[in-house]
Design an enzyme around this catalytic site. Structure first.
Site, PDB file in Angstrom:
ATOM      1  N   GLU A   1       0.818  -1.220   0.000  1.00 53.25           N
ATOM      2  CA  GLU A   1       0.000   0.000   0.000  1.00 53.25           C
ATOM      3  C   GLU A   1       0.850   1.268   0.000  1.00 53.25           C
ATOM      4  O   GLU A   1       0.462   2.295  -0.564  1.00 53.25           O
ATOM      5  CB  GLU A   1      -0.944   0.016   1.203  1.00 53.25           C
ATOM      6  CG  GLU A   1      -2.069  -1.003   1.118  1.00 53.25           C
ATOM      7  CD  GLU A   1      -1.697  -2.367   1.660  1.00 53.25           C
ATOM      8  OE1 GLU A   1      -0.496  -2.602   1.957  1.00 53.25           O
ATOM      9  OE2 GLU A   1      -2.598  -3.217   1.780  1.00 53.25           O
TER      10      GLU A   1
ATOM     11  N   PHE B   1     -11.809  -6.845  13.607  1.00 48.16           N
ATOM     12  CA  PHE B   1     -10.711  -7.304  12.749  1.00 48.16           C
ATOM     13  C   PHE B   1     -10.381  -6.236  11.700  1.00 48.16           C
ATOM     14  O   PHE B   1     -11.257  -5.729  11.013  1.00 48.16           O
ATOM     15  CB  PHE B   1     -11.136  -8.614  12.060  1.00 48.16           C
ATOM     16  CG  PHE B   1     -10.107  -9.127  11.091  1.00 48.16           C
ATOM     17  CD1 PHE B   1      -8.867  -9.580  11.534  1.00 48.16           C
ATOM     18  CD2 PHE B   1     -10.367  -9.134   9.730  1.00 48.16           C
ATOM     19  CE1 PHE B   1      -7.916 -10.042  10.644  1.00 48.16           C
ATOM     20  CE2 PHE B   1      -9.419  -9.598   8.827  1.00 48.16           C
ATOM     21  CZ  PHE B   1      -8.187 -10.056   9.284  1.00 48.16           C
ATOM     22  N   GLN B   2      -9.121  -5.907  11.582  1.00 49.04           N
ATOM     23  CA  GLN B   2      -8.609  -4.891  10.646  1.00 49.04           C
ATOM     24  C   GLN B   2      -9.253  -3.527  10.847  1.00 49.04           C
ATOM     25  O   GLN B   2      -9.452  -2.764   9.909  1.00 49.04           O
ATOM     26  CB  GLN B   2      -8.735  -5.369   9.192  1.00 49.04           C
ATOM     27  CG  GLN B   2      -7.841  -6.593   8.918  1.00 49.04           C
ATOM     28  CD  GLN B   2      -7.565  -6.854   7.462  1.00 49.04           C
ATOM     29  OE1 GLN B   2      -8.384  -6.564   6.598  1.00 49.04           O
ATOM     30  NE2 GLN B   2      -6.392  -7.398   7.172  1.00 49.04           N
TER      31      GLN B   2
ATOM     32  N   LYS C   1     -17.515  -0.329   5.251  1.00 47.80           N
ATOM     33  CA  LYS C   1     -17.952  -1.306   4.248  1.00 47.80           C
ATOM     34  C   LYS C   1     -19.465  -1.247   4.024  1.00 47.80           C
ATOM     35  O   LYS C   1     -19.937  -1.349   2.891  1.00 47.80           O
ATOM     36  CB  LYS C   1     -17.553  -2.717   4.697  1.00 47.80           C
ATOM     37  CG  LYS C   1     -17.753  -3.759   3.618  1.00 47.80           C
ATOM     38  CD  LYS C   1     -17.136  -5.090   3.996  1.00 47.80           C
ATOM     39  CE  LYS C   1     -17.238  -6.072   2.837  1.00 47.80           C
ATOM     40  NZ  LYS C   1     -16.632  -7.359   3.153  1.00 47.80           N
TER      41      LYS C   1
ATOM     42  N   MET D   1      24.437   8.287   2.789  1.00 50.56           N
ATOM     43  CA  MET D   1      24.349   9.619   3.389  1.00 50.56           C
ATOM     44  C   MET D   1      24.608   9.567   4.893  1.00 50.56           C
ATOM     45  O   MET D   1      25.291  10.436   5.445  1.00 50.56           O
ATOM     46  CB  MET D   1      22.981  10.242   3.101  1.00 50.56           C
ATOM     47  CG  MET D   1      22.895  11.712   3.475  1.00 50.56           C
ATOM     48  SD  MET D   1      24.105  12.722   2.591  1.00 50.56           S
ATOM     49  CE  MET D   1      23.113  13.335   1.238  1.00 50.56           C
TER      50      MET D   1
END
Lengths: 565, 158
Positions: free
Chosen positions: A50, A112-113, A162, A473
């Protein structure tokens, strides 16, 4: 028209003219992905992470000037995307990021999630929404796109539960926006603009300080006009590379921590800073109290909060750079370019005294050589993205940029792993140009899974790994400021980058000579598939010049003179 | 930055919508600005709420606070007050065994009164300028207050 929330998302994207969406499906966003499956108006590019979906949307937006769109699921999908949101926020990139959320009835139950996505994104977005009713979706999506692309652009996050994507409601996208509290000030005050032009006319050593806001407002060509008409020299920030062409006589170069000696000395000696869409970042100013300390400041910016935040502006002008510069162009008869002849000569002397260069090496490939060589071979035909580190600075210093939006990099947040997905987004936006990503052996591993996306979606990004077996760096700072204690920066243990590229169906090259590099680059361009060119470069090369953090611009560490043999 | 830090009162008019208060407080915490007190209530017969924020900072910090607040999408207006009427309220619970007439007299002096008398405790209310509320709380210390609750300030430009 009565449609589901998921269908509304699709209709809104189509109405906004979106042609590419970067994303990754999951449970909470499945209703929307089901609608994506059914449509053929825009392409969906499935990234393999993502974070990469958002970086790709950033690259797409930076290269095209359009709003980038990415779509992700709830919980870990969203949290993975946060770095991208923060990156876009820091660099003022217009994005709309749509995330799924658990159903309304489960919000707050540690489902969940589930994660408080809007709570997390609040501090790294321009605005965000949790949609609680499908009937609000058309308005919210329209507002999201409008807010993302207007004013100081930025990412807008829309979190949709949802059940809201399943809910059916009336869809009318022709609604008038009623954002009473959001009215960006785009037109500069005419009296202030006139005063600023008078200040320019009276200055002896004026200097344009060109920032990334110029690119964002598509004002680069107007700025070129203003610079040439007035004959005033200009320095560019990292984010503004490409505003002026690299071969422009009035371009002194990049300023700041790794800016050129001439650019930093010009900033230290100027009596009038003309800041256009620049925000006086600490990597640019060095020690604030010593920054352009004999100069008055004209500051043009669309964000009032940026003006006088760090450096007091004598002539503050709130407005879109393009509008303001167009107004300034009408008053250029007040300014006599000949008055700055001596000033231009002074700057030429600075440039001759310490030109931006590097020492060639017969045994090792110098990373700067690679950047210059790509410029010689591809020049304007390539769009350049970078990851973050030494290679990023060398790209900004040595690539011959000829146009705005040619250079895409993570400036404000400095996100390692940005380059490859961003370069895919660039390729999706501008397929006719070669998409090059300069990366390091540290950075490339942070999103190398995108090889799969690039192969699958035929986004032939050429990743040039300036491989010094170090987090370069950090190693440079350890060398200079930590008595060479190279704590955890040695990357001697590495994957076989050639095999890694090949494992995903791309092509890999290992390069140890200049001839091999030329051959690899030419072949990669010709084969037109995703490539890793692993270039073994000098391990201990430093990015020079350098202003130590918090130091003054005029006290630079310079490239050491080469000892004669 | 050697500017002096001063107490300031900032009023913010915002659209009444979910999480708008979090946006404001996140801005303060995220940028390291101080909030001394915050009072919020809807503006009657409108879709807006008014927040009164007491903060402190240099002139430069206060300027940034007002500018950054104004950047938030649901913010309609930001006022930084100079000449204002400012009031704050305090409720104090005393044991009923204390000298009620003395407490009542002190309350009167600070625009207050006894608002509840129970079996064991009395509750007083004062509403006055924040500094005077401080003085009141000093004055009633010897009457053994059991609980003290202060509101944030509310303010209006003169």
């Amino acid at each position: 028209m009565q449609i589901s929330g998921a269908q509304m998302v699709i209709e809104a994207l189509i109405a906004e003219g979106v042609d590419t969406v970067f994303g990754y499906p999951g449970g909470a966003i499945m209703n929307v992905y089901d609608e994506i499956y059914k449509q053929d108006k825009f392409q969906h590019i499935l990234t393999r992470h993502e974070q990469a979906a958002v970086h790709a949307a950033e690259g797409y937006s930076k290269a095209s000037g359009k709003v980038g769109v990415s779509m992700i699921t709830s919980g870990p999908g969203f949290t993975n995307a946060v770095t991208g949101l923060a990156d876009a926020y820091m660099d003022s990139i217009p994005l709309v990021v749509i995330s799924g959320q658990v159903p309304m009835s489960l919000i707050g139950t540690d489902a969940f999630q589930e994660i408080d996505a809007v709570g997390i994104s609040r501090s790294c977005t321009k605005h965000n929404y949790l949609v609680t009713d499908a009937k609000d979706l058309p308005r919210i999506l329209k507002e999201a796109f409008y807010i993302a692309r207007t004013g100081r652009p930025g990412p807008v996050h829309v979190d949709i539960p949802k059940d809201v994507t399943a809910q059916v409601a009336e869809f009318d996208y022709d609604v008038e926006l009623d954002l009473e509290t959001y009215k960006p000030h785009v037109k500069g005050n005419p009296r202030q603009i006139k005063k600023a032009m008078e200040a320019i006319a009276n200055a002896k050593r004026p200097l344009f300080y060109l920032g990334g806001g110029i690119i964002n407002s598509n004002a680069a060509y107007e700025v070129r006009d203003l610079v040439h008409t007035t004959g005033i020299p200009a320095v560019e920030t990292f984010m503004a590379r490409g505003t002026l062409s690299y071969d422009d006589d009035l371009l002194i170069g990049m300023l700041g921590m790794h800016g050129s000696y001439a650019a930093n000395m010009a900033m230290s000696e100027t009596d009038l800073v003309i800041a256009l869409g620049a925000r006086f970042d600490d990597r640019v100013t060095g020690k604030l109290s010593e920054f352009a300390k004999n100069a008055a400041v004209i500051h043009v910016d669309i964000d009032p909060a940026s003006i006088s935040k760090l450096v007091n502006a004598n002539y503050p002008i709130v407005g879109d750079v393009k509008n303001v510069v167009n107004e300034m162009l009408k008053l250029t008869s007040m300014v006599n370019s000949d008055n700055y002849e001596q000033w231009r000569e002074t700057i030429e002397n600075f440039a001759e005294l310490h030109p931006l260069t590097f020492h060639e090496d017969t045994e090792n490939i110098k990373p700067q050589w690679v950047v210059k060589r790509v410029g010689e071979l591809l020049g304007d035909d390539a769009n350049i993205s970078t990851d973050v580190g030494q290679h990023q600075m060398w790209a900004a210093q040595f690539y011959p940029f000829t146009r705005p939006r040619q250079f895409v990099s993570s400036g404000g947040l400095g996100t390692m792993g940005f380059g490859f997905p961003a370069a895919m987004g660039v390729k999706a936006a501008v397929p006719e140009k070669t998409s090059i990503n300069f990366t390091g052996d540290g950075s490339i591993l942070m999103n190398c899974q995108e090889l799969m996306t690039a192969v699958e979606k035929k986004l032939p990004v050429i990743n040039i790994i300036l491989n010094n077996n170090f987090l370069g760096m950090v190693r440079q700072w350890q060398t200079l400021f930590y008595d060479k204690r190279h704590s955890e920066t040695d990357l001697s243990v590495q994957p076989d980058f050639v095999k890694l590229a090949e494992a995903f169906g791309g092509i890999g090259y290992r390069v140890t000579t200049k001839e091999e590099f030329d051959a690899a680059l030419k072949e990669a361009v010709k084969k037109n598939i995703v490539a890793f060119i692993d270039v073994k470069v000098e391990r201990f090369e430093n990015v020079m010049p350098m202003v130590p953090s918090g130091g003054s611009l005029f006290n630079m560490m310079l490239l050491e003179k080469k000892e004669s043999k | 930055m050697t500017d002096n830090t001063e107490r300031r009162v900032v009023s913010v008019i915002v659209v009444n919508e979910a999480s708008v208060l979090s946006r404001i407080t996140d801005l303060f915490s995220g940028r390291g600005y101080n909030i001394t007190s915050l009072t919020v209530a809807p503006i009657p017969e409108s879709k807006y709420s008014r927040l009164t924020i007491v903060t402190s900072g240099s002139v430069r910090v206060i300027e940034q606070i007002t500018k950054q607040l104004h950047k938030l999408i649901p913010v309609l207006r930001v006022y930084e007050h100079a000449d204002l009427v400012e009031k704050e309220m305090a409720l104090v619970k005393f044991p009923i065994t204390e000298n009620i007439s003395d407490i009542s007299a002190i309350c009167n002096a600070y625009n207050g009164k006894i608002v509840n008398v129970g079996n064991d405790v009395i509750i007083t209310m004062v509403a006055d300028e924040p500094k005077r509320v401080d003085h009141y709380l000093q004055a009633i210390k010897k009457y053994n207050p059991k609980e003290i609750v202060r509101s944030g300030a509310v303010a209006l430009e003169r």
